[in-house]
Scaffold this active site. Sequence first.
Site, PDB file in Angstrom:
ATOM      1  N   CYS A 136       1.867   3.396  12.145  1.00  0.00           N
ATOM      2  CA  CYS A 136       1.073   2.549  11.250  1.00  0.00           C
ATOM      3  C   CYS A 136       0.895   1.163  11.875  1.00  0.00           C
ATOM      4  O   CYS A 136       0.337   1.046  12.965  1.00  0.00           O
ATOM      5  CB  CYS A 136       1.774   2.506   9.886  1.00  0.00           C
ATOM      6  SG  CYS A 136       0.836   1.764   8.548  1.00  0.00           S
ATOM      7  N   ILE A 137       1.368   0.108  11.229  1.00  0.00           N
ATOM      8  CA  ILE A 137       1.234  -1.257  11.751  1.00  0.00           C
ATOM      9  C   ILE A 137       2.413  -1.625  12.677  1.00  0.00           C
ATOM     10  O   ILE A 137       2.343  -2.631  13.405  1.00  0.00           O
ATOM     11  CB  ILE A 137       1.113  -2.276  10.584  1.00  0.00           C
ATOM     12  CG1 ILE A 137       0.700  -3.672  11.062  1.00  0.00           C
ATOM     13  CG2 ILE A 137       2.409  -2.366   9.791  1.00  0.00           C
ATOM     14  CD1 ILE A 137      -0.683  -3.754  11.649  1.00  0.00           C
TER      15      ILE A 137
END
Lengths: 220, 220
Positions: A136-137
């Site tokens: 994800c991030i």
Amino acid sequence: MKKKIGVVLSGCGVFDGAEIHESVLTLLAIDRAGAEAICMAPNIEQMHVINHLKGEPTDEKRNVLVESARIARGEIKDIAEVKVDDIDGLIFPGGFGAAKNLSDFAVNGENCKVNPDVIRLVREFAAKKKPQATCCIAPAMYAKVFDGESISPTLTIGNDKDVAGKIEQMGSKHQECAATDMICDDENKIVSTPAYMSGKNISEVAEGIEKTVNKLISMI
Amino acid sequence: MKKKIGVVLSGCGVFDGAEIHESVLTLLAIDRAGAEAICMAPNIEQMHVINHLKGEPTDEKRNVLVESARIARGEIKDIAEVKVDDIDGLIFPGGFGAAKNLSDFAVNGENCKVNPDVIRLVREFAAKKKPQATCCIAPAMYAKVFDGESISPTLTIGNDKDVAGKIEQMGSKHQECAATDMICDDENKIVSTPAYMSGKNISEVAEGIEKTVNKLISMI
């Protein structure tokens, strides 16, 4: 002996902590692969608390380790006490917690700071060529960990041009990837997957995370 | 049109809310089956807040709907606003929230009270022969919903003799079941699975919940 996979959590909830779906799907994939999840989180205060119904900050204060324990059903360690030799693989689910609690990428972008225990584990894993994964991030945080170091990993956060640009500003390479897939930097043994950075539903995220975890474990 | 499955959450964390793994695995199974999850929870204060690291109560106050929104990534309704005709199926993941927030079974056992909106939806589903499912400790709450009613469902919470005995005291029938499986009361269209009441790991729980969701959806 089961292979031990460190799962670094960053709270409990997509907007101020670890993304709950990604975290649980990571634990599921680890267990299904016959390995053992060792959950951990830093014993620090969250950047803030978000009311997830309204999407607004509240006046509350919560602790990252204590809230992460909700996802881990109470079985969790303080990351400060975890040594690189205690675990065979390392993985970071996403959620804003990776960009607010494990680092401050959400506020300071390419000029962010990263939690010292995260830096220690990620750099030691890379130095020892032990496999690690970031979802994800969290790959943005990885780029900062290696900013100015001798390693310049290839990472993905999907296809978000703004975040991809910041990853490249920090000296890493960005490669586009679908949420249902993962990429692997074979030289540095770093796997990454976009998860909810571009995933349209939980099934897509589950597919990408399962591939990520299986690839991670295959390199141990 | 996708089939709409109401997922009733009870907070966020095994010891004072919805069991997070069970909730996420329910959302995954619904999405994989091509249906749509409609998350909901009551807009009430939690019975209490448990520090999941220490396993001890704290002085905090949290709201069931607001905390459940963490699992639902913000996409959640107040159960008071949900009508039986809005959804095609209904499912309750477990966790102590089902026995502390949706009911007070954890404190008052067979003499417990159940949240009025839970009673309303569960009884209307049964009256209309629409399919529903209940996981982990939530079947004990179901037994109370039908205590003294004309329906006497067959339910499972696995093999815990104490809880099974209380289910029978409340007028339902209990049937033993493995965590990897489910049982279905075909006459009343109520599916149940033990989940973490007896599941030894997340893979076992995932298997039981997937079978439960698929059975639920097959009856719509």
